[in-house]
Design an enzyme around this catalytic site. Structure first.
Site, PDB file in Angstrom:
ATOM      1  N   ARG A  65     -95.666-111.872  25.164  1.00 21.63           N
ATOM      2  CA  ARG A  65     -96.369-111.131  26.230  1.00 21.63           C
ATOM      3  C   ARG A  65     -97.852-111.076  25.879  1.00 21.63           C
ATOM      4  O   ARG A  65     -98.227-110.571  24.822  1.00 21.63           O
ATOM      5  CB  ARG A  65     -95.748-109.740  26.374  1.00 21.63           C
ATOM      6  CG  ARG A  65     -94.260-109.852  26.714  1.00 21.63           C
ATOM      7  CD  ARG A  65     -93.591-108.527  26.909  1.00 21.63           C
ATOM      8  NE  ARG A  65     -92.252-108.734  27.493  1.00 21.63           N
ATOM      9  CZ  ARG A  65     -91.448-107.771  27.894  1.00 21.63           C
ATOM     10  NH1 ARG A  65     -91.834-106.505  27.767  1.00 21.63           N
ATOM     11  NH2 ARG A  65     -90.271-108.050  28.417  1.00 21.63           N
ATOM     12  N   ASP A  71     -93.131-105.171  30.685  1.00 20.90           N
ATOM     13  CA  ASP A  71     -92.302-106.258  31.224  1.00 20.90           C
ATOM     14  C   ASP A  71     -93.092-107.134  32.191  1.00 20.90           C
ATOM     15  O   ASP A  71     -92.841-108.326  32.313  1.00 20.90           O
ATOM     16  CB  ASP A  71     -91.104-105.683  31.992  1.00 20.90           C
ATOM     17  CG  ASP A  71     -90.117-104.970  31.081  1.00 20.90           C
ATOM     18  OD1 ASP A  71     -90.102-105.270  29.866  1.00 20.90           O
ATOM     19  OD2 ASP A  71     -89.378-104.104  31.578  1.00 20.90           O
ATOM     20  N   GLU A 232     -78.134-105.466  32.118  1.00 22.87           N
ATOM     21  CA  GLU A 232     -78.186-106.630  31.222  1.00 22.87           C
ATOM     22  C   GLU A 232     -76.850-106.807  30.500  1.00 22.87           C
ATOM     23  O   GLU A 232     -76.206-105.821  30.137  1.00 22.87           O
ATOM     24  CB  GLU A 232     -79.313-106.449  30.206  1.00 22.87           C
ATOM     25  CG  GLU A 232     -80.683-106.409  30.861  1.00 22.87           C
ATOM     26  CD  GLU A 232     -81.782-106.039  29.897  1.00 22.87           C
ATOM     27  OE1 GLU A 232     -82.831-106.686  29.904  1.00 22.87           O
ATOM     28  OE2 GLU A 232     -81.597-105.083  29.125  1.00 22.87           O
ATOM     29  N   ARG A 308     -83.548 -96.011  20.423  1.00 20.88           N
ATOM     30  CA  ARG A 308     -83.393 -97.381  19.967  1.00 20.88           C
ATOM     31  C   ARG A 308     -83.713 -97.450  18.471  1.00 20.88           C
ATOM     32  O   ARG A 308     -84.791 -97.853  18.057  1.00 20.88           O
ATOM     33  CB  ARG A 308     -84.288 -98.306  20.793  1.00 20.88           C
ATOM     34  CG  ARG A 308     -83.800 -98.413  22.231  1.00 20.88           C
ATOM     35  CD  ARG A 308     -84.626 -99.379  23.061  1.00 20.88           C
ATOM     36  NE  ARG A 308     -84.051 -99.498  24.406  1.00 20.88           N
ATOM     37  CZ  ARG A 308     -84.549-100.256  25.362  1.00 20.88           C
ATOM     38  NH1 ARG A 308     -85.647-100.979  25.150  1.00 20.88           N
ATOM     39  NH2 ARG A 308     -83.963-100.315  26.549  1.00 20.88           N
ATOM     40  N   TYR A 337     -83.513-104.897  21.415  1.00 22.98           N
ATOM     41  CA  TYR A 337     -82.615-105.947  21.889  1.00 22.98           C
ATOM     42  C   TYR A 337     -82.136-106.804  20.712  1.00 22.98           C
ATOM     43  O   TYR A 337     -82.880-107.015  19.752  1.00 22.98           O
ATOM     44  CB  TYR A 337     -83.356-106.854  22.881  1.00 22.98           C
ATOM     45  CG  TYR A 337     -83.573-106.260  24.263  1.00 22.98           C
ATOM     46  CD1 TYR A 337     -83.595-104.896  24.470  1.00 22.98           C
ATOM     47  CD2 TYR A 337     -83.763-107.097  25.362  1.00 22.98           C
ATOM     48  CE1 TYR A 337     -83.788-104.364  25.730  1.00 22.98           C
ATOM     49  CE2 TYR A 337     -83.966-106.578  26.634  1.00 22.98           C
ATOM     50  CZ  TYR A 337     -83.977-105.209  26.814  1.00 22.98           C
ATOM     51  OH  TYR A 337     -84.177-104.685  28.067  1.00 22.98           O
ATOM     52  N   GLU A 359     -85.126-107.117  17.821  1.00 25.10           N
ATOM     53  CA  GLU A 359     -86.432-106.453  17.850  1.00 25.10           C
ATOM     54  C   GLU A 359     -86.437-105.370  16.769  1.00 25.10           C
ATOM     55  O   GLU A 359     -85.532-104.532  16.720  1.00 25.10           O
ATOM     56  CB  GLU A 359     -86.674-105.829  19.227  1.00 25.10           C
ATOM     57  CG  GLU A 359     -86.735-106.870  20.339  1.00 25.10           C
ATOM     58  CD  GLU A 359     -86.768-106.272  21.743  1.00 25.10           C
ATOM     59  OE1 GLU A 359     -87.168-106.984  22.665  1.00 25.10           O
ATOM     60  OE2 GLU A 359     -86.365-105.101  21.904  1.00 25.10           O
TER      61      GLU A 359
END
Ligand SMILES: *[C@@H]1O[C@H](CO)[C@@H](O)[C@H](O)[C@H]1NC(C)=O
Ligand SMILES: *[C@@H]1O[C@H](CO)[C@@H](O)[C@H](O)[C@H]1NC(C)=O
Length: 380
Positions: A65, A71, A232, A308, A337, A359
């Site tokens: 990115r 995103d 997802e 996370r 992820y 990640e």
């Protein structure tokens, strides 16, 4: 050199033990493949994918990115390749470049056709319809083990126009009936048409059509907390030829845990009768990894109901009906992820290992993308 007979038989006994040994995974190698913020052209690497190839290489992909971690920014698609089972990696090459197009490429699923050796990367452009229209599902393909890639092909011509992001993770090729040989790629839609959808190819990726759908409720409408919103996902083929799709439970419907839905017809349908909520797989709403290898189902996610953090590997000897009590904590800190793969050769080395890409960070999970090589038998 000729091994003395007695030594040779000891050696063979050891191999047999390895096959039936209890799974006791340890990380034997770990390497940061991408670190954000240091390359000038790239702000953040996210959405890592990992695949085997039929020639025994590993390919790692990520969104690079350009200007922020969001995103909806212009991206490159980054690729690194390893021909020695993850010990060393090629420098990063950029497979695709959005230029300054802010609603550019979104990963994505990588799928290998084991009959032809083709590696296909399927991704979305213009998913959010932000200053562009319509969303398109795109495919690039390598026929030489990931060294060179085709120009992008627009699958929406065959599939129809729809906002659809495959994966993120891998697509599968059915190895068992029904529909042996079929390529099955599953992903999710946007608010307009959200839910889990699979696309299918019965001719090694030449033509694609729409297969199974598990639609959200209320369909085509903005969601509230606790609504049914499958997102997802990662499909795996189980020992009986059914496909289990492990799904992100976007609005925490019924639990803060994973949804799993099975297709009994090679990805044509995802019947609601085959939907379960796996309360063992507690999840903070994230893309997770799954892999079926030699009768064992593996799963990775940040094992926490809200944050996370704590990337954890679990395994099931019962196709996901139950999970072993032991776990392998891969990284205690921020982690997002993840995706899992393994090499398919008959080498003992390949039978013993799986590979996880995820990640990883110290303060924030999107600081870097890490590759971990895991010996399933504790180094035996
Ligand atoms: C892909 O094909 C669809 C359907 O024909 C079309 O509407 C869309 O503009 C195409 N996308 C690109 C990037 O060419
Ligand atoms: C990580 O997850 C495992 C499995 O759920 C759990 O036993 C452990 O306490 C967790 N650790 C942290 C730091 O959250």
């Amino acid at each position: 050199m000729q091994l003395p007979r007695v030594l040779l038989s000891v050696f063979l006994v050891c191999l047999a033990v390895t096959d039936n040994a209890k799974i006791n995974p340890i990380i034997t190698e770990e390497k940061l493949l991408w670190i954000g913020g240091n390359a000038g052209e790239v702000h953040t690497y996210r959405i890592p994918l990992l695949t085997f190839t039929t020639r025994g290489s590993l390919l790692a992909f990520a969104e690079a990115r350009k200007t922020s971690s969001g995103d909806m920014v212009a991206k490159f698609i980054a690729l690194r390749r390893s021909t020695d089972k993850g010990a060393t990696w090629s420098p990063t090459s950029f497979l695709l470049n959005d230029g300054i197009h802010t609603d550019g490429s979104n990963l994505g699923s990588v799928v290998v056709d084991e009959d032809t050796g083709a590696v296909m990367l399927i991704y979305s452009i213009c998913f959010y319809n932000y200053h562009c229209s319509p969303a398109s599902t795109m495919l690039v393909e390598s026929l030489d083990d990931g060294l060179t890639w085709s120009t992008p092909r627009n699958l929406s011509v065959q599939l129809g126009v729809k906002s659809f992001i495959p994966g993120p993770g891998f697509g599968i090729q059915k190895r068992l009936p029904p529909a042996k040989g079929r390529l099955v790629v599953c992903g999710h839609g946007s608010i307009e048409g959200d839910g889990v959808f699979c696309i299918l190819s019965d001719d090694h990726g030449r033509t694609w059509r729409n297969g199974a759908a598990l639609k959200s409720i209320p369909y085509n409408q903005p969601k509230q907390s606790l609504d049914f919103n499958p997102d997802e996902c990662q499909p795996v083929e189980l020992e009986d030829g059914s496909i289990a799709v492990n799904v992100r439970n976007q609005n925490n419907y019924h639990c803060r845990c994973r949804m799993v839905v099975r297709s009994l017809d090679g990805g044509e349908t995802l019947p609601v009768e085959e939907l379960v909520f796996d309360h063992t797989l507690v999840d903070p709403v994230v893309a997770a990894g799954a892999l079926q290898k030699a009768g064992v189902l593996y799963f990775t996610n940040p094992a926490n109901s809200h944050l996370r953090v704590n990337l954890t590997l679990r395994w099931s000897l019962t196709d996901g009906r139950s999970w072993e009590n032991e776990i392998l904590q891969i990284w205690e800190g921020p982690s997002g992820y993840s995706s899992i793969t393994s090499l398919k050769g008959d080498y003992t080395e390949d039978r013993k290992h799986i590979f996880v890409i995820y990640e990883k960070g110290r303060r924030d999970y999107c600081e870097s993308v890490s590759f971990a090589k895991i010996n399933l038998y504790g180094g035996i």
